[in-house]
Design a protein around this motif. Sequence first.
Motif, PDB file in Angstrom:
ATOM      1  N   LEU A  85       0.809  -1.006  -0.163  1.00 16.57           N
ATOM      2  CA  LEU A  85      -0.102  -0.112   0.006  1.00 16.57           C
ATOM      3  C   LEU A  85       0.913   1.147   0.190  1.00 16.57           C
ATOM      4  N   GLU A  98      -7.750   7.822  -0.054  1.00 14.18           N
ATOM      5  CA  GLU A  98      -7.633   6.402  -0.235  1.00 14.18           C
ATOM      6  C   GLU A  98      -6.707   5.755   0.533  1.00 14.18           C
ATOM      7  N   ARG A 101      -7.698   5.474   4.166  1.00 15.58           N
ATOM      8  CA  ARG A 101      -8.657   4.654   4.513  1.00 15.58           C
ATOM      9  C   ARG A 101      -8.466   3.295   4.237  1.00 15.58           C
ATOM     10  N   ARG A 102      -7.487   3.017   3.314  1.00 14.82           N
ATOM     11  CA  ARG A 102      -7.182   1.637   3.083  1.00 14.82           C
ATOM     12  C   ARG A 102      -6.332   1.207   4.244  1.00 14.82           C
ATOM     13  N   ARG A 105      -8.469   0.249   7.282  1.00 19.16           N
ATOM     14  CA  ARG A 105      -8.939  -0.973   7.016  1.00 19.16           C
ATOM     15  C   ARG A 105      -7.936  -1.780   7.313  1.00 19.16           C
ATOM     16  N   LEU A 106      -6.385  -1.973   6.608  1.00 16.65           N
ATOM     17  CA  LEU A 106      -5.536  -3.114   7.180  1.00 16.65           C
ATOM     18  C   LEU A 106      -5.135  -3.170   8.509  1.00 16.65           C
TER      19      LEU A 106
END
Length: 125
Positions: A85, A98, A101-102, A105-106
């Motif tokens: 990422l 983005e 946000r990712r 979540r991870l």
Amino acid sequence: MNERSVRFEKKTLLAALSILTFGLTALFAVVGLEFLVPTTFVLGFFIVVPLVALLGDSLPMVETAVDGVEVERSDDFGEGPIDELRARYARGELTDEEFERRLERLLETEDAAASRTTERVFDRE
């Protein structure tokens, strides 16, 4: 001419020598060359393998960290998802929002997986 010599990790070389010694000892026993069995066994397991174990770092065929080759292997078979990422963000494939946000979540999924692993360990005890 620049020839590259073959180099092995110390553990790999020790394993190969041990297997070779055992194989030759067994081969000589099966073929009928019983006089070579003790000689091969003693030379291999009591002389060659211990010498490589003790002096292996100074042998030219054993790679070391100084050679510029990483000797220690990691258990991961690639980059982790967070590293991937970050690389995508650095290449400009993801926007700031983005990426954040990712990443959140991870991190949430890793925390949940870590808590499940901890719960399983305590359940076994």
